[in-house]
Design a protein around this motif. Structure first.
Motif, PDB file in Angstrom:
ATOM      1  N   GLU A  71       0.497  -1.145   0.044  1.00 37.34           N
ATOM      2  CA  GLU A  71      -0.266   0.101  -0.090  1.00 37.34           C
ATOM      3  C   GLU A  71       1.110   1.100   0.038  1.00 37.34           C
ATOM      4  N   TYR A  72       2.192   1.385   1.273  1.00 37.06           N
ATOM      5  CA  TYR A  72       3.197   2.044  -0.249  1.00 37.06           C
ATOM      6  C   TYR A  72       4.212   2.137  -1.383  1.00 37.06           C
ATOM      7  N   LYS A  73       3.678   1.254  -1.666  1.00 37.95           N
ATOM      8  CA  LYS A  73       4.516   1.612  -3.027  1.00 37.95           C
ATOM      9  C   LYS A  73       3.490   2.483  -4.335  1.00 37.95           C
ATOM     10  N   HIS A  74       4.741   3.043  -5.087  1.00 39.31           N
ATOM     11  CA  HIS A  74       4.945   3.618  -5.702  1.00 39.31           C
ATOM     12  C   HIS A  74       4.550   5.385  -5.415  1.00 39.31           C
ATOM     13  N   GLN A  75       5.320   5.707  -4.106  1.00 42.79           N
ATOM     14  CA  GLN A  75       5.680   7.036  -3.731  1.00 42.79           C
ATOM     15  C   GLN A  75       7.165   6.740  -3.364  1.00 42.79           C
ATOM     16  N   GLY A  76       8.477   6.060  -4.762  1.00 39.94           N
ATOM     17  CA  GLY A  76       9.713   6.783  -3.919  1.00 39.94           C
ATOM     18  C   GLY A  76      10.503   6.161  -3.387  1.00 39.94           C
ATOM     19  N   ILE A  77       9.622   5.882  -1.816  1.00 42.05           N
ATOM     20  CA  ILE A  77      10.214   4.757  -0.731  1.00 42.05           C
ATOM     21  C   ILE A  77      11.475   3.948  -2.059  1.00 42.05           C
ATOM     22  N   GLY A  78      11.249   2.932  -2.834  1.00 46.86           N
ATOM     23  CA  GLY A  78      11.995   1.543  -2.963  1.00 46.86           C
ATOM     24  C   GLY A  78      13.464   2.817  -3.576  1.00 46.86           C
ATOM     25  N   LYS A  79      12.956   3.629  -4.002  1.00 42.86           N
ATOM     26  CA  LYS A  79      14.011   4.438  -4.587  1.00 42.86           C
ATOM     27  C   LYS A  79      15.325   5.643  -3.342  1.00 42.86           C
ATOM     28  N   GLN A  80      14.234   5.797  -2.786  1.00 37.61           N
ATOM     29  CA  GLN A  80      15.156   6.641  -1.218  1.00 37.61           C
ATOM     30  C   GLN A  80      15.767   5.435  -0.967  1.00 37.61           C
TER      31      GLN A  80
END
Length: 132
Positions: A78-87
């Motif tokens: 539910e937190y995907k597509h917010q730039g978390i993985g990229k950060q």
């Protein structure tokens, strides 16, 4: 509440298992002691938190000067597509150092994701599969 990122906060095995199940990451989620050992033996862990909730993790093994193997990169569904993985990837690369090559083995369904983060596809790798 904004997402908080940490390089000094190791989640519990239960928090990691909950995250992996949400993210769809295939790991030994039935084996909490093994998950705990995976994290105890990793020397670079970046985490993302929404308050007390673990929403993302990057787990790596590195020498901090030449090579960094990114073992896990997971973000709660539910937190995907917010730039978390990229950060998390950026924090991992920064901590590993500018002289370190960052590499990983991707699940087939994630193959299109990593080039979007600036990673190149490798064709010069080999492996010996784990026994269990």
């Amino acid at each position: 509440m904004p997402i908080a990122y940490h390089l000094d906060r190791i989640p519990t095995a239960e928090q990691v298992i909950d995250l992996y199940l949400s993210a769809g990451l295939e790991r030994p989620t039935h084996d909490a002691p093994r998950i705990a050992q995976m994290y105890a033996n990793s020397n670079l862990v970046a985490t993302a938190w929404d308050g007390p909730l673990l929403v993302g993790v990057s787990r790596a093994l590195t020498d901090f000067c030449f090579c960094c193997y990114l073992s896990d990169l997971a973000v709660r569904d539910e937190y995907k597509h917010q730039g978390i993985g990229k950060q998390l990837l950026a924090l991992t690369k920064e901590k590993a150092g500018p002289g370190s090559t960052l590499m990983l083995r991707a699940a087939q369904e994630a193959m299109a994701y990593y080039p979007k983060l600036g990673m190149e596809t490798m064709t010069d790798g080999f492996l010996i599969r784990r026994e269990h």
